[in-house]
Design a protein around this motif. Structure first.
Motif, PDB file in Angstrom:
ATOM      1  N   LEU A 209      15.983 -76.927  15.599  1.00 15.77           N
ATOM      2  CA  LEU A 209      16.931 -77.548  14.669  1.00 15.77           C
ATOM      3  C   LEU A 209      16.352 -77.604  13.258  1.00 15.77           C
ATOM      4  CD1 LEU A 209      18.257 -80.490  16.884  1.00 15.77           C
ATOM      5  CD2 LEU A 209      19.397 -78.322  16.361  1.00 15.77           C
ATOM      6  N   LEU A 210      15.051 -77.889  13.153  1.00 14.81           N
ATOM      7  CA  LEU A 210      14.418 -77.953  11.843  1.00 14.81           C
ATOM      8  C   LEU A 210      14.410 -76.584  11.172  1.00 14.81           C
ATOM      9  CD1 LEU A 210      12.825 -79.510   9.702  1.00 14.81           C
ATOM     10  CD2 LEU A 210      10.740 -78.986  10.984  1.00 14.81           C
ATOM     11  N   VAL A 211      14.047 -75.552  11.917  1.00 20.84           N
ATOM     12  CA  VAL A 211      14.037 -74.200  11.355  1.00 20.84           C
ATOM     13  C   VAL A 211      15.443 -73.794  10.917  1.00 20.84           C
ATOM     14  CG1 VAL A 211      13.687 -71.765  11.925  1.00 20.84           C
ATOM     15  CG2 VAL A 211      11.987 -73.456  12.612  1.00 20.84           C
ATOM     16  N   ASN A 212      16.420 -74.162  11.702  1.00 24.41           N
ATOM     17  CA  ASN A 212      17.803 -73.820  11.371  1.00 24.41           C
ATOM     18  C   ASN A 212      18.273 -74.560  10.126  1.00 24.41           C
ATOM     19  OD1 ASN A 212      20.259 -72.558  11.676  1.00 24.41           O
ATOM     20  ND2 ASN A 212      21.044 -74.031  13.151  1.00 24.41           N
ATOM     21  N   LYS A 213      17.955 -75.849  10.011  1.00 19.58           N
ATOM     22  CA  LYS A 213      18.370 -76.638   8.852  1.00 19.58           C
ATOM     23  C   LYS A 213      17.688 -76.166   7.570  1.00 19.58           C
ATOM     24  CE  LYS A 213      21.251 -79.642  10.656  1.00 19.58           C
ATOM     25  NZ  LYS A 213      22.672 -79.742  10.195  1.00 19.58           N
TER      26      LYS A 213
ATOM     27  N   GLY B 118      10.528 -65.940   7.400  1.00 18.58           N
ATOM     28  CA  GLY B 118       9.948 -67.257   7.185  1.00 18.58           C
ATOM     29  C   GLY B 118       9.878 -68.093   8.444  1.00 18.58           C
ATOM     30  N   ALA B 119      10.720 -67.809   9.436  1.00 18.82           N
ATOM     31  CA  ALA B 119      10.700 -68.559  10.691  1.00 18.82           C
ATOM     32  C   ALA B 119       9.409 -68.335  11.460  1.00 18.82           C
ATOM     33  CB  ALA B 119      11.901 -68.172  11.552  1.00 18.82           C
ATOM     34  N   ILE B 120       8.742 -67.227  11.221  1.00 23.96           N
ATOM     35  CA  ILE B 120       7.476 -66.937  11.884  1.00 23.96           C
ATOM     36  C   ILE B 120       6.295 -67.386  11.036  1.00 23.96           C
ATOM     37  CG2 ILE B 120       6.086 -65.103  12.929  1.00 23.96           C
ATOM     38  CD1 ILE B 120       8.730 -65.561  14.327  1.00 23.96           C
ATOM     39  N   ILE B 121       6.427 -67.294   9.725  1.00 20.59           N
ATOM     40  CA  ILE B 121       5.289 -67.547   8.837  1.00 20.59           C
ATOM     41  C   ILE B 121       5.143 -69.023   8.492  1.00 20.59           C
ATOM     42  CG2 ILE B 121       4.315 -67.042   6.573  1.00 20.59           C
ATOM     43  CD1 ILE B 121       5.734 -64.333   6.691  1.00 20.59           C
TER      44      ILE B 121
ATOM     45  N   VAL C 108      12.869 -66.844  20.018  1.00 18.56           N
ATOM     46  CA  VAL C 108      13.706 -68.024  19.760  1.00 18.56           C
ATOM     47  C   VAL C 108      14.406 -67.932  18.419  1.00 18.56           C
ATOM     48  CG1 VAL C 108      13.669 -70.532  19.451  1.00 18.56           C
ATOM     49  CG2 VAL C 108      12.244 -69.473  21.210  1.00 18.56           C
ATOM     50  N   TYR C 109      13.698 -67.460  17.370  1.00 15.09           N
ATOM     51  CA  TYR C 109      14.204 -67.572  16.014  1.00 15.09           C
ATOM     52  C   TYR C 109      14.713 -66.264  15.413  1.00 15.09           C
ATOM     53  CZ  TYR C 109      11.525 -71.926  16.282  1.00 15.09           C
ATOM     54  OH  TYR C 109      11.025 -73.146  16.664  1.00 15.09           O
TER      55      TYR C 109
END
Length: 306
Positions: free
Chosen positions: A140-144, A152-155, A226-227
């Motif tokens: 949820l945090l990555v999505n928000k 950026g979701a990996i880094i 996941v991301y």
């Protein structure tokens, strides 16, 4: 074990610890452990270069039977694999640099004795190091934050490693205070002290953090699962996961049109899986020699003083 006395012509009697028999036993046990550790990778290598018929029949155990590099030719010619390779290099380079920077910036203030609440901050950092929110809050945090389906979701989520901060802080505390005081006497600021003095003398611990981060990011595939629904952003290990586990990549349909028709009847997916495992593992193995100079020293010094 009681030390034994051994006659020495020059010094009379000298103390010799242990016995040769026990030394031989320990060497044999260490050799067996090394063989048990290295054999799985050796097995994958010989399977990847053996004859496809021998690999399919599982007749390869101790040495390659036949010699065939056609599976490596197909892998090298796969554009998707090279895209995943490039993505992994981006993740490793940016992630390692950012992780080292955050570790340094987080560790240095914790070594300043005049910092108010320094001990409480150190204790506070231990809480998220041992207790995490879990996968759903992280998603949820990555999505928000708008990082979903981006590099950026990996880094970014792994940019701050609390364990790395504690390691660097512990290493910084081993640096003599006289060196810091002399820098302040010469008019240096905290930033100048950090980047011109502290970091240059902290190469061992920085090498430890770098190698840990490189290996962690290189082997990471779950975050991409996941991301990153976009396959064009997948790292190399995610590509390997799709090949070996999900089997969603038909390795017989790789590029090299001129060789595909001839190789399709010879190669099996099994051998190609072994080949791609070797292909994706070798870069990490070649990374260790560059950090070996600092690795052991940094790992030891960073854990002695608290």
């Amino acid at each position: 074990m009681i030390p034994a006395l051994k006659r020495n012509r020059q010094t009379g009697y000298a103390i010799r610890q242990g016995s040769r028999a026990m030394d031989v036993i320990f060497y044999i046990l260490a050799l067996l452990v090394c063989l048990a550790t290295l054999y799985p990778f050796y097995f994958v290598v010989i399977m990847s270069i053996s004859s496809p018929s021998e690999v399919a029949a599982m007749n390869v155990f101790w040495y390659p039977k036949g010699f065939f590099l056609g599976s490596y030719e197909l892998i090298v010619g796969d554009a998707k694999m090279w895209r995943a390779y490039l993505n992994t290099l981006v993740y490793v380079t940016c992630g390692t640099a950012l992780n080292c920077l955050m570790a340094v910036l987080g560790a240095y203030p914790l070594t300043v004795r005049s910092l108010v609440g320094r001990k409480w901050l150190v204790r506070y950092l231990l809480i998220p190091m041992y207790f995490g929110g879990g996968l759903i809050p992280a998603y949820l945090l990555v999505n928000k934050l708008g990082l979903y389906n981006t590099m950026g979701a990996i880094i970014i989520p792994g940019a701050v490693g609390i364990w790395n901060i504690i390691l660097v802080r512990t290493y910084f505390q081993t640096i003599p205070d006289s060196l810091k005081e002399s820098a302040f006497v010469d008019g240096a600021s905290h930033l100048q002290l950090l980047f011109k003095i502290m970091i240059p003398v902290s190469k061992p611990i920085m090498a430890v953090i770098a190698i840990y981060t490189i290996v962690g990011i290189w082997n990471n595939w779950f975050d991409a699962l996941v991301y990153l629904p976009n396959e064009k952003l997948h790292p190399l290990q995610m590509y390997l996961y799709r090949v070996v586990v999900q089997q969603t990549v038909d390795l017989k349909m790789l590029s090299m049109e001129d060789a595909r028709s001839a190789a399709a009847n010879m190669l099996t997916n099994l051998q190609l899986k072994y080949s791609i495992i070797v292909f994706t593992t070798l870069p990490v193995l070649f990374t260790y020699p560059f950090f070996q100079k600092y690795f052991v020293k940094g790992a030891m010094l960073g854990s002695l003083k608290e």
